[in-house]
Design an enzyme around this catalytic site. Structure first.
Site, PDB file in Angstrom:
ATOM      1  N   GLY A  11      37.276 -16.968  21.218  1.00 37.88           N
ATOM      2  CA  GLY A  11      37.797 -16.102  21.543  1.00 37.88           C
ATOM      3  C   GLY A  11      38.322 -15.300  20.821  1.00 37.88           C
ATOM      4  NE  ARG A  72      35.525 -20.039  23.535  1.00 39.01           N
ATOM      5  CZ  ARG A  72      36.709 -19.963  22.915  1.00 39.01           C
ATOM      6  NH1 ARG A  72      37.000 -19.927  21.297  1.00 39.01           N
ATOM      7  NH2 ARG A  72      37.658 -19.143  23.336  1.00 39.01           N
ATOM      8  CB  CYS A  73      27.272 -20.329  19.762  1.00 39.74           C
ATOM      9  SG  CYS A  73      25.322 -20.867  19.696  1.00 39.74           S
ATOM     10  CG  ASP A 103      39.232 -25.304  14.073  1.00 42.58           C
ATOM     11  OD1 ASP A 103      39.794 -25.262  13.575  1.00 42.58           O
ATOM     12  OD2 ASP A 103      38.566 -25.666  15.625  1.00 42.58           O
ATOM     13  CB  THR A 125      42.119 -16.516  16.791  1.00 43.98           C
ATOM     14  OG1 THR A 125      42.907 -18.276  17.498  1.00 43.98           O
ATOM     15  CG2 THR A 125      42.927 -17.692  15.292  1.00 43.98           C
ATOM     16  CG  ASP A 127      44.820 -20.265  20.033  1.00 44.36           C
ATOM     17  OD1 ASP A 127      45.369 -19.497  20.740  1.00 44.36           O
ATOM     18  OD2 ASP A 127      43.891 -20.332  19.733  1.00 44.36           O
ATOM     19  CG  ASP A 129      44.519 -21.516  16.011  1.00 46.19           C
ATOM     20  OD1 ASP A 129      43.884 -20.675  15.033  1.00 46.19           O
ATOM     21  OD2 ASP A 129      43.651 -23.479  17.201  1.00 46.19           O
ATOM     22  NE  ARG A 171      42.152 -23.373  19.223  1.00 48.13           N
ATOM     23  CZ  ARG A 171      41.399 -24.831  18.049  1.00 48.13           C
ATOM     24  NH1 ARG A 171      41.241 -25.920  18.498  1.00 48.13           N
ATOM     25  NH2 ARG A 171      42.173 -24.446  16.709  1.00 48.13           N
ATOM     26  CG  HIS A 215      67.765 -15.298  34.655  1.00 48.31           C
ATOM     27  ND1 HIS A 215      68.139 -14.615  34.145  1.00 48.31           N
ATOM     28  CD2 HIS A 215      67.388 -16.155  33.204  1.00 48.31           C
ATOM     29  CE1 HIS A 215      68.237 -13.961  32.999  1.00 48.31           C
ATOM     30  NE2 HIS A 215      67.928 -14.973  32.447  1.00 48.31           N
ATOM     31  CD  GLN A 251      49.082 -16.105  27.164  1.00 49.68           C
ATOM     32  OE1 GLN A 251      49.725 -16.495  26.492  1.00 49.68           O
ATOM     33  NE2 GLN A 251      48.455 -16.070  28.108  1.00 49.68           N
TER      34      GLN A 251
HETATM   35  O1  F6P Z   1      41.697 -19.750  21.157  1.00 48.28           O
HETATM   36  C1  F6P Z   1      41.659 -18.361  21.638  1.00 48.28           C
HETATM   37  C2  F6P Z   1      42.249 -19.248  23.076  1.00 48.28           C
HETATM   38  O2  F6P Z   1      42.757 -18.000  24.387  1.00 48.28           O
HETATM   39  C3  F6P Z   1      42.920 -19.977  24.068  1.00 48.28           C
HETATM   40  O3  F6P Z   1      44.131 -19.958  23.132  1.00 48.28           O
HETATM   41  C4  F6P Z   1      42.470 -20.590  24.197  1.00 48.28           C
HETATM   42  O4  F6P Z   1      43.162 -22.697  25.035  1.00 48.28           O
HETATM   43  C5  F6P Z   1      40.992 -20.310  24.421  1.00 48.28           C
HETATM   44  O5  F6P Z   1      41.082 -19.574  24.108  1.00 48.28           O
HETATM   45  C6  F6P Z   1      40.911 -20.660  25.720  1.00 48.28           C
HETATM   46  O6  F6P Z   1      39.461 -19.878  25.698  1.00 48.28           O
HETATM   47  P1  F6P Z   1      37.942 -19.797  26.943  1.00 48.28           P
HETATM   48  O7  F6P Z   1      38.490 -18.034  27.017  1.00 48.28           O
HETATM   49  O8  F6P Z   1      36.687 -20.237  26.483  1.00 48.28           O
HETATM   50  O9  F6P Z   1      38.491 -19.774  28.243  1.00 48.28           O
END
Ligand code: F6P
Length: 319
Positions: A11, A72-73, A103, A125, A127, A129, A171, A215, A251
């Site tokens: 991503g 993503r490969c 990751d 990333t 995330d 993470d 994620r 709210h 995001q």
């Molecule tokens: O790892 C980044 C991320 O945006 C995660 O937060 C999310 O779960 C995932 O990638 C979404 O992946 P894709 O863009 O392949 O749908």
């Protein structure tokens, strides 16, 4: 070492361009040649590789996305895919590689390391993470994008006296939810690292309503469940009507914040220094504002830890 490569994978995240720029400029500063590998590991397998010059990375520091594109490969997860990638690296005379990503990208870098190819991982990333760094490139921009959305949703939530559920990415990690929930004054934050108690959530919402609160905002990390599923649970348990907002890929886009540009510049440049020092198989990071690096294989064996002190604080502040 005379020639290195750089790729972005998985991503995308805001600040990846600033990291690519730092890799290219730092390498050229040290008289190295730099080759850009386009579309991540897929491009590596296919030989989608071009020489980058100083000017190739001009005017990108402020842009979101990645000028090298990403993918993503699945094929690179196989031994055959990895062998094809190494073949291409040899064909282009590339002796070291900087991998910018999360990751999945790190797993590719680990595979190359295990094949004996010098590789340095740069954590990119939204995330946040990746172990071995306080922050990953793109996280700061992403949480600021989420905060902007929360503030807007709060306006309409107040006008209508509504409870909103906002689903954020991350994620399996709760960092985006936790930081934005705390910064956005959310009543409830759900993260995958901690169980939640529905009764406690409903009681808190009711206490707020009784106090005349106009709210309520609930942040749900995607690793817990979908916002829609959580809305159903609230309806079933407490007959509460809510609105759901799934922030999704907004995001991941947008111009990186100053913090992300600085982080990316520092980490990208450090990765090149490590390759120049003959140190492959490392992951760069930042801890207490100091640059650090760790064995990439060890990094991948460690669990990511969310800051539970911050989680407890968020509960105390939303009584
Ligand atoms: O790892 C980044 C991320 O945006 C995660 O937060 C999310 O779960 C995932 O990638 C979404 O992946 P894709 O863009 O392949 O749908």
């Amino acid at each position: 070492m005379k020639r290195i490569g750089v790729l972005t994978s998985g991503g995308d995240s805001p600040g990846m361009n600033a990291a690519i720029r730092a890799v290219v400029r730092k390498a050229i500063y040290h008289n190295l040649e730099v080759y850009g590998i386009f579309q991540g590991y897929a491009g590596l397998i296919n030989g989608n590789i071009q020489k980058l010059e100083l000017g190739s990375v001009g005017d990108i520091i402020h842009r979101g996305g990645t000028m090298l594109y990403t993918a993503r490969c699945e094929e690179f997860k196989t031994k055959e895919g990895q062998a094809k990638g190494i073949e291409q690296l040899k064909r282009f005379g590339i002796e070291g590689l900087v991998v910018i990503g999360g990751d999945g990208s790190y797993r590719g870098a680990k595979a190359l390391t295990e094949h004996g190819f010098p590789c340095v991982g740069v954590p990119g990333t939204i995330d946040n993470d990746i172990p071995g760094t306080d922050l990953t490139i793109g996280f700061d921009t992403a949480i600021n994008t989420v905060i902007d959305a929360i503030d807007r949703i709060r306006d309409t939530a107040t006008s209508h006296d509504r409870t909103f559920i906002i689903e954020v990415m991350g994620r399996d990690a709760g960092d985006i939810a936790l930081w934005t929930g705390l910064a956005g004054g959310a009543e409830t934050i759900l993260i995958p690292e901690e169980n939640y108690d529905m009764k406690e959530i409903v009681d808190r919402l009711k206490r707020g309503q009784e106090r005349g609160k106009k709210h309520s905002i609930i942040i749900v990390a995607e690793g817990v469940c979908s916002g829609v599923d959580f809305a159903k649970q609230l309806k079933e348990t407490a007959n509460l009507d809510t609105r759901v907002s799934v922030l999704g890929h907004i995001q991941r886009g947008g111009s990186p914040t100053a913090a992300d540009r600085v982080l990316a510049s520092r980490l990208g440049a450090r990765a090149v220094e490590l390759l120049l020092d003959g140190k492959g198989g490392r992951s760069v990071g930042i801890e207490s504002n100091e640059l650090v690096d760790y064995d990439i294989i060890e990094i991948l064996s460690k669990p990511h830890k969310v800051n539970l002190d911050m989680y407890r604080l968020s509960k105390e502040l939303s009584i």
